[in-house]
Write a protein that holds these residues in place. Structure first.
Motif, PDB file in Angstrom:
ATOM      1  N   ILE A 239       0.118  -1.294  -0.020  1.00 26.77           N
ATOM      2  CA  ILE A 239      -0.110   0.146   0.333  1.00 26.77           C
ATOM      3  C   ILE A 239       0.430   0.533   0.181  1.00 26.77           C
ATOM      4  CG2 ILE A 239      -0.285   0.139   2.441  1.00 26.77           C
ATOM      5  CD1 ILE A 239      -2.708   0.823   2.035  1.00 26.77           C
ATOM      6  N   VAL A 240       2.385   1.691   0.294  1.00 26.12           N
ATOM      7  CA  VAL A 240       3.194   2.416   0.608  1.00 26.12           C
ATOM      8  C   VAL A 240       4.111   2.504  -0.819  1.00 26.12           C
ATOM      9  CG1 VAL A 240       5.304   3.629   1.473  1.00 26.12           C
ATOM     10  CG2 VAL A 240       2.465   2.428   2.984  1.00 26.12           C
ATOM     11  N   THR A 241       4.408   0.760  -1.228  1.00 27.01           N
ATOM     12  CA  THR A 241       5.586   0.691  -2.422  1.00 27.01           C
ATOM     13  C   THR A 241       5.157   0.602  -3.229  1.00 27.01           C
ATOM     14  OG1 THR A 241       5.700  -1.731  -1.955  1.00 27.01           O
ATOM     15  CG2 THR A 241       6.985  -0.243  -0.500  1.00 27.01           C
ATOM     16  N   GLN A 242       4.141   0.062  -3.770  1.00 31.68           N
ATOM     17  CA  GLN A 242       3.325   0.532  -4.698  1.00 31.68           C
ATOM     18  C   GLN A 242       1.597   0.776  -5.444  1.00 31.68           C
ATOM     19  OE1 GLN A 242       4.270  -2.993  -7.604  1.00 31.68           O
ATOM     20  NE2 GLN A 242       3.866  -3.926  -5.261  1.00 31.68           N
ATOM     21  N   PRO A 243       0.596   1.337  -4.544  1.00 33.49           N
ATOM     22  CA  PRO A 243      -0.495   1.937  -4.226  1.00 33.49           C
ATOM     23  C   PRO A 243      -1.546   1.602  -5.523  1.00 33.49           C
ATOM     24  CG  PRO A 243       0.925   3.429  -3.808  1.00 33.49           C
ATOM     25  CD  PRO A 243       1.944   2.641  -4.531  1.00 33.49           C
ATOM     26  N   GLY A 244      -0.877   2.084  -6.642  1.00 32.77           N
ATOM     27  CA  GLY A 244      -1.459   2.312  -7.959  1.00 32.77           C
ATOM     28  C   GLY A 244      -1.715   0.767  -8.198  1.00 32.77           C
ATOM     29  N   ALA A 245      -1.341  -0.439  -8.131  1.00 35.70           N
ATOM     30  CA  ALA A 245      -1.183  -1.892  -8.835  1.00 35.70           C
ATOM     31  C   ALA A 245      -1.919  -2.143  -7.403  1.00 35.70           C
ATOM     32  CB  ALA A 245       0.531  -1.826  -8.776  1.00 35.70           C
ATOM     33  N   LEU A 246      -1.412  -2.052  -6.723  1.00 33.19           N
ATOM     34  CA  LEU A 246      -2.394  -2.187  -5.662  1.00 33.19           C
ATOM     35  C   LEU A 246      -4.237  -2.359  -5.828  1.00 33.19           C
ATOM     36  CD1 LEU A 246      -2.871  -4.783  -3.402  1.00 33.19           C
ATOM     37  CD2 LEU A 246      -1.879  -2.416  -1.401  1.00 33.19           C
ATOM     38  N   ALA A 247      -3.873  -1.067  -5.210  1.00 29.95           N
ATOM     39  CA  ALA A 247      -5.430  -0.676  -5.819  1.00 29.95           C
ATOM     40  C   ALA A 247      -6.228  -1.367  -7.289  1.00 29.95           C
ATOM     41  CB  ALA A 247      -6.371   1.385  -6.272  1.00 29.95           C
ATOM     42  N   ARG A 248      -5.177  -1.396  -8.138  1.00 30.51           N
ATOM     43  CA  ARG A 248      -5.784  -1.939  -9.332  1.00 30.51           C
ATOM     44  C   ARG A 248      -6.330  -3.994  -9.654  1.00 30.51           C
ATOM     45  NH1 ARG A 248      -2.019   1.339 -11.629  1.00 30.51           N
ATOM     46  NH2 ARG A 248      -0.654   0.301 -12.114  1.00 30.51           N
ATOM     47  N   GLY A 249      -5.153  -4.467  -8.505  1.00 32.07           N
ATOM     48  CA  GLY A 249      -5.378  -5.500  -8.016  1.00 32.07           C
ATOM     49  C   GLY A 249      -7.192  -5.976  -7.528  1.00 32.07           C
ATOM     50  N   ILE A 250      -6.904  -4.739  -6.200  1.00 31.17           N
ATOM     51  CA  ILE A 250      -8.238  -5.017  -5.390  1.00 31.17           C
ATOM     52  C   ILE A 250      -9.277  -4.834  -5.560  1.00 31.17           C
ATOM     53  CG2 ILE A 250      -8.941  -3.854  -3.980  1.00 31.17           C
ATOM     54  CD1 ILE A 250      -6.735  -3.078  -2.528  1.00 31.17           C
ATOM     55  N   PHE A 251      -8.820  -4.139  -7.593  1.00 32.73           N
ATOM     56  CA  PHE A 251     -10.692  -3.628  -8.007  1.00 32.73           C
ATOM     57  C   PHE A 251     -10.721  -4.965  -8.930  1.00 32.73           C
ATOM     58  CE2 PHE A 251      -9.306   0.809  -7.404  1.00 32.73           C
ATOM     59  CZ  PHE A 251     -11.053   0.850  -6.632  1.00 32.73           C
ATOM     60  N   SER A 252     -10.037  -5.971  -9.441  1.00 36.20           N
ATOM     61  CA  SER A 252     -10.000  -6.148 -10.005  1.00 36.20           C
ATOM     62  C   SER A 252     -10.454  -8.022  -9.423  1.00 36.20           C
ATOM     63  CB  SER A 252      -8.672  -7.024 -10.908  1.00 36.20           C
ATOM     64  OG  SER A 252      -8.845  -8.293 -11.364  1.00 36.20           O
ATOM     65  N   SER A 253     -10.087  -7.924  -8.307  1.00 34.32           N
ATOM     66  CA  SER A 253     -10.156  -8.986  -7.549  1.00 34.32           C
ATOM     67  C   SER A 253     -11.790  -8.942  -6.751  1.00 34.32           C
ATOM     68  CB  SER A 253      -9.597  -9.255  -6.396  1.00 34.32           C
ATOM     69  OG  SER A 253      -8.113  -9.186  -6.586  1.00 34.32           O
ATOM     70  N   MET A 254     -12.411  -7.608  -6.896  1.00 34.63           N
ATOM     71  CA  MET A 254     -13.357  -7.052  -6.262  1.00 34.63           C
ATOM     72  C   MET A 254     -14.794  -8.298  -7.559  1.00 34.63           C
ATOM     73  SD  MET A 254     -13.445  -4.117  -4.402  1.00 34.63           S
ATOM     74  CE  MET A 254     -14.985  -3.928  -4.615  1.00 34.63           C
ATOM     75  N   ARG A 255     -14.678  -8.437  -8.587  1.00 40.68           N
ATOM     76  CA  ARG A 255     -14.824  -8.645  -9.836  1.00 40.68           C
ATOM     77  C   ARG A 255     -14.708 -10.400  -9.767  1.00 40.68           C
ATOM     78  NH1 ARG A 255     -12.913  -4.148 -12.082  1.00 40.68           N
ATOM     79  NH2 ARG A 255     -11.582  -5.174 -13.158  1.00 40.68           N
ATOM     80  N   ASP A 256     -14.287 -10.927  -8.937  1.00 39.85           N
ATOM     81  CA  ASP A 256     -13.833 -12.216  -9.125  1.00 39.85           C
ATOM     82  C   ASP A 256     -14.348 -13.058  -8.308  1.00 39.85           C
ATOM     83  OD1 ASP A 256     -12.398 -14.993  -9.506  1.00 39.85           O
ATOM     84  OD2 ASP A 256     -10.748 -13.941  -9.018  1.00 39.85           O
ATOM     85  N   PRO A 257     -15.224 -14.139  -8.915  1.00 40.08           N
ATOM     86  CA  PRO A 257     -16.561 -14.916  -8.333  1.00 40.08           C
ATOM     87  C   PRO A 257     -15.669 -15.576  -7.349  1.00 40.08           C
ATOM     88  CG  PRO A 257     -17.111 -14.968 -10.194  1.00 40.08           C
ATOM     89  CD  PRO A 257     -16.329 -14.049 -10.308  1.00 40.08           C
ATOM     90  N   LEU A 258     -14.573 -15.854  -7.092  1.00 32.99           N
ATOM     91  CA  LEU A 258     -13.582 -17.111  -6.177  1.00 32.99           C
ATOM     92  C   LEU A 258     -13.154 -16.095  -5.299  1.00 32.99           C
ATOM     93  CD1 LEU A 258     -11.468 -19.771  -5.607  1.00 32.99           C
ATOM     94  CD2 LEU A 258      -9.966 -18.419  -7.384  1.00 32.99           C
ATOM     95  N   ALA A 259     -12.833 -15.035  -5.705  1.00 34.60           N
ATOM     96  CA  ALA A 259     -12.536 -13.653  -4.268  1.00 34.60           C
ATOM     97  C   ALA A 259     -13.074 -13.619  -3.492  1.00 34.60           C
ATOM     98  CB  ALA A 259     -11.850 -12.161  -4.729  1.00 34.60           C
TER      99      ALA A 259
END
Length: 227
Positions: free
Chosen positions: A173-193
């Motif tokens: 969240i400190v070292t690469q917040p942008g990439a983490l945010a994209r990963g979170i939004f992508s996972s929120m649409r994942d049925p497995l998540a």
């Protein structure tokens, strides 16, 4: 420090000492594995260390809050920091996946080894969230404390998914917040998540509820009262 506070302080230290003992047993099993087999599971030490961070941090916050009430913004910031690291505690249970690559001759030893690390991680996590529960219930009320605990469990379940499947870490969240945010939004649409989050958070909540009831019964037994 009053006598009552001294007693509570000693009891809390005994709990930490017990958790340290369980963690020490897990590390001892790993040392024997390294001596007689290989270093394959050395990463468990790092995972257990990460599981201890939220407990050590929130215990320090609790001690500060007990002496003098912290400003709201500071307490809120501390709780957010705790929540960022809390998923590291239940995360260790997912290390059981590594048993798939274990040779038949080591399967039972390694199963016990990872189980011990998982127990140590889970207990440190449950104790840390109980401290959060106590902080919030003392500062505000029990109802809000349970709401915060429930939200924390859901977010933690999602955090475990991000760590295991997305390979994200708390400090990203400190070292690469942008990439983490994209990963979170992508996972929120994942049925497995979604399934993983619901299942994991349900188990966490169930275990914490049992842990909380047991701790309250022990407390009331010691004080000969129920509240």
């Amino acid at each position: 420090m009053t006598l009552d506070k001294r007693v509570r302080y000693l009891q809390n230290n005994q709990k930490v000492a017990l958790l340290a003992f369980i963690s020490g047993l897990a590390v001892t099993l790993l040392v024997f594995r390294i001596l007689f087999h290989n270093w394959d599971f050395i990463f468990l030490v790092w995972n257990l260390f990460l599981a201890w961070i939220p407990l050590i941090f929130i215990k320090w916050v609790w001690e500060k809050e007990s002496r003098k009430q912290l400003p709201f913004w500071l307490l809120a910031a501390c709780l957010v920091v705790w929540l960022l690291f809390f998923p590291n505690a239940p995360y260790i249970i997912t290390d059981l996946k590594h048993l798939r690559s274990v040779p038949e001759t080591m399967i039972w030893y390694d199963a016990i080894l990872i189980f011990m690390f998982s127990v140590a991680g889970f207990l440190t996590g449950l104790y840390s969230i109980r401290i959060v529960h106590r902080i919030i219930s003392r500062r505000w009320n029990q109802e809000l404390a349970w709401v915060i605990v429930g939200i924390s469990m859901v977010l933690s379940g999602f955090g475990v998914f991000l760590g295991r499947y997305g390979r994200w870490n708390s400090w990203d969240i400190v070292t690469q917040p942008g990439a983490l945010a994209r990963g979170i939004f992508s996972s929120m649409r994942d049925p497995l998540a979604i399934k993983h989050t619901l299942a994991f958070s349900f188990v966490l909540m169930l275990l914490y509820f049992a842990f909380h009831i047991f701790a309250e019964l022990k407390h009331n037994e010691g004080t000969h009262k129920y509240s």
